[in-house]
Design an enzyme around this catalytic site. Structure first.
Site, PDB file in Angstrom:
ATOM      1  N   GLY A  90       0.718  -1.282   0.341  1.00  0.00           N
ATOM      2  CA  GLY A  90       0.065   0.228  -0.445  1.00  0.00           C
ATOM      3  C   GLY A  90       0.489   1.324   0.292  1.00  0.00           C
ATOM      4  N   GLY A  92       2.574   4.041   2.103  1.00  0.00           N
ATOM      5  CA  GLY A  92       3.498   3.924   2.703  1.00  0.00           C
ATOM      6  C   GLY A  92       3.839   5.581   2.777  1.00  0.00           C
ATOM      7  N   ASP A 125       8.774   6.661   7.677  1.00  0.00           N
ATOM      8  CA  ASP A 125       8.097   8.159   8.802  1.00  0.00           C
ATOM      9  C   ASP A 125       7.519   8.428   7.834  1.00  0.00           C
ATOM     10  OD1 ASP A 125       9.943   9.176   6.374  1.00  0.00           O
ATOM     11  OD2 ASP A 125      10.986   9.378   7.897  1.00  0.00           O
ATOM     12  N   GLY A 126       6.797   8.134   6.561  1.00  0.00           N
ATOM     13  CA  GLY A 126       5.985   8.573   5.449  1.00  0.00           C
ATOM     14  C   GLY A 126       6.713   9.916   5.234  1.00  0.00           C
ATOM     15  N   ARG A 176       3.341  13.607  -8.737  1.00  0.00           N
ATOM     16  CA  ARG A 176       3.770  12.398  -9.682  1.00  0.00           C
ATOM     17  C   ARG A 176       2.365  12.851 -10.173  1.00  0.00           C
ATOM     18  NH1 ARG A 176       5.459   7.018  -8.037  1.00  0.00           N
ATOM     19  NH2 ARG A 176       3.172   6.787  -7.105  1.00  0.00           N
ATOM     20  N   ARG A 183      -1.335  -0.573  -9.735  1.00  0.00           N
ATOM     21  CA  ARG A 183      -0.540  -1.401 -10.102  1.00  0.00           C
ATOM     22  C   ARG A 183      -0.602  -3.078 -10.294  1.00  0.00           C
ATOM     23  NH1 ARG A 183       3.607   1.672  -6.644  1.00  0.00           N
ATOM     24  NH2 ARG A 183       2.223   3.357  -6.208  1.00  0.00           N
ATOM     25  N   ASP A 252       4.527  -3.925  -7.449  1.00  0.00           N
ATOM     26  CA  ASP A 252       3.788  -3.366  -6.787  1.00  0.00           C
ATOM     27  C   ASP A 252       4.281  -2.009  -7.436  1.00  0.00           C
ATOM     28  OD1 ASP A 252       6.296  -3.977  -4.670  1.00  0.00           O
ATOM     29  OD2 ASP A 252       5.877  -2.449  -4.572  1.00  0.00           O
ATOM     30  N   ASN A 253       5.463  -2.585  -8.357  1.00  0.00           N
ATOM     31  CA  ASN A 253       6.002  -1.498  -9.019  1.00  0.00           C
ATOM     32  C   ASN A 253       5.530  -1.167 -10.624  1.00  0.00           C
ATOM     33  OD1 ASN A 253       7.301  -0.058  -6.858  1.00  0.00           O
ATOM     34  ND2 ASN A 253       9.300  -0.992  -7.285  1.00  0.00           N
TER      35      ASN A 253
END
Length: 486
Positions: A90, A92, A125-126, A176, A183, A252-253
């Site tokens: 997910g 993050g 930490d996002g 972006r 994905r 996932d990419n």
């Protein structure tokens, strides 16, 4: 062109519901300031480029302000990372802020990367650091200029917010743009968690919004998967032809649109090395330059497995079987063009492979070789290029066959230089150039990032005063391995 408050929003993915994403507000970064913005990316939103200079621009793309129509969401997905399945990944540190509907009827996701912690942060930490945000911005826009399908980068916003990686760095946010952020891993998540209803909702969403041409097919889902295979075959062919190494081809990419997505420790080849590994965490070379073709096929097979809930296995296998021949056809077409060839002969792939074998033996800058080859008539260009090769006997034999091959082209050599320069870039995003721009930006000087961006926006055109960006890298700048740390 529009002002920021005149954008039209239509948040289609958010309307799918909470099974697909979680509403999360971005966490602002302190003292936001514009590092760099892409006018051509802004144009996709019909946004006036002058808007980037306004304080509200930095505030909107740093989490300080939100449009009323925004519905920021962290998407849930899973994926295979270095071949092993991770059941819950997910967003993050990223948020799908909103979807903009432009005047051409196109939807563009606004995705804020580095927006703070989400339910999927996995102890992180996002945040995103300035270094990685600049790298993704430059790569997105450079690939686009080369004609390689990719997500786009609207802007990078810097800050005074400290974050800790190997050392203390400053946080940044990158916005972006893509027409979808779905994905391969989205489909894997619903498949492996046994949520067939949600899986079908997602498949129907992607079919309806992104592959409408497949809806009238006898088997729409299969037609969509076949198109995804076709798009990825062309994408990877362009990566290979232009010497681009992604670095982290986890499922996932991988974008469901067949575009370059989620940049990490990427690199363009300097001296040609088929086994080049750009990610220093990839100690086994799973995602080396040479492995990108089989890995793309592997990833497509992982997607196919996730789609077995709605498509029979045998048709999926048949569609997967299209990948390699399609890739080979696209790749050979691109390499013919890079060599200045306008016709096809049966032995052309052998000619390409022999050239790469000579390059592999050392000393040859991959991008500059093709540019040099088009600078002069063939015989003279071969004499100049010869100086870069270690395997002189091999190159001489190849050069003789290439000269003969060019002699069988119809007509004369008129236009050869222009044709070759139109597909062989003079300016390539080399890691050492990106690193110099990053170091200046970390010291508060954004001029080099902006200059490099402008140069890379026109990679095929000779630009006065920019010769330094077209040189071979220094020895210290070659084959840099980059960390996944971001």
């Amino acid at each position: 062109m529009k002002a920021l408050d005149q954008l039209t929003f239509d948040n289609r993915f958010a309307r799918l519901g909470d099974a697909f994403s979680t509403q999360v507000l971005p966490e602002p970064i302190a003292d936001p300031r514009l590092v760099v913005a892409s006018e051509s990316a802004m144009a996709l939103l019909d946004l006036d480029p002058a808007q980037a200079e306004l304080p509200v621009f930095a505030e909107l793309f740093s989490g300080h302000k939100l449009w009323e129509e925004a519905d920021p969401r962290a998407m849930v997905y899973s994926g295979h990372q270095f071949g092993s399945y991770n059941p819950r990944l997910g967003d993050g540190r990223g948020l799908l802020l909103a979807e903009v509907l432009n005047d051409a009827g196109e939807h563009w996701d606004l995705h804020l990367k580095g927006a703070g912690q989400t339910p999927y942060s996995r102890m992180g930490d996002g945040r995103a650091v300035l270094r990685s945000s600049i790298r993704e911005f430059l790569a997105s826009e450079a690939l686009h200029a080369l004609g390689i399908a990719t997500s786009r980068a609207l802007c990078v916003i810097g800050s005074s917010t400290p974050v800790w990686r190997e050392t203390r760095e400053s946080a940044a946010m990158l916005t972006r743009l893509a027409q979808s952020h779905v994905r391969f891993g989205h489909f894997e998540y619903f498949y492996y968690t046994k949520q067939p209803e949600q899986q079908r909702v997602l498949i129907d969403h992607v079919l309806e919004q992104h592959y409408p041409e497949c809806r009238e097919a006898e088997q729409p889902y299969l037609a969509m998967f076949r198109t995804i295979v076709e798009r990825n075959a062309e994408l990877i062919a362009r990566w290979q032809a232009y010497g681009f190494c992604h670095g982290v081809m986890n499922t996932d990419n991988m974008s469901i649109l067949g575009i370059t997505f989620d940049f990490g420790p990427y690199a363009f080849l300097d001296d040609f090395d088929a086994n080049f590994i750009c990610n220093h965490s990839d100690d086994r070379g799973r995602y080396s330059y040479a492995n990108q073709v089989p890995i793309a096929h592997w990833n497509l097979s992982a997607l196919a497995q996730a789609l077995t809930t709605v498509i029979e296995v045998e048709p999926l296998k048949e569609a997967l079987g299209l990948f390699l021949p399609l890739y080979q056809a696209h790749y050979l077409d691109l390499m013919r063009r890079r060599l200045g060839l306008t016709t096809a002969e049966d032995d052309d792939m052998v000619l390409v492979e022999r050239l790469l074998q000579c390059m592999q033996r050392g000393g040859v800058d991959y991008s500059l070789f093709f540019r040099k080859l088009g600078e002069q008539p063939v015989a003279e260009a071969l004499k100049v290029a010869r100086d870069d090769f270690i395997d002189l006997a091999g190159f001489d034999a190849w050069g003789a066959d290439y000269l003969a091959r060019c002699g069988r082209e119809p007509g004369n050599a008129e236009g050869r230089r222009e044709r070759m320069h139109a597909v062989n870039p003079l300016y390539v995003l080399r890691n050492y150039l990106a690193q110099k721009a990053i170091e200046a930006a970390e010291a508060g000087d954004y001029s080099e990032v902006r200059r490099l961006h402008q140069v890379l926006a026109r990679p095929f055109e000779e630009q006065p005063g920019m010769q330094a960006y077209a040189e071979r890298p220094p020895e210290w700048g070659k084959h840099l391995e980059i960390s996944c740390s971001s």
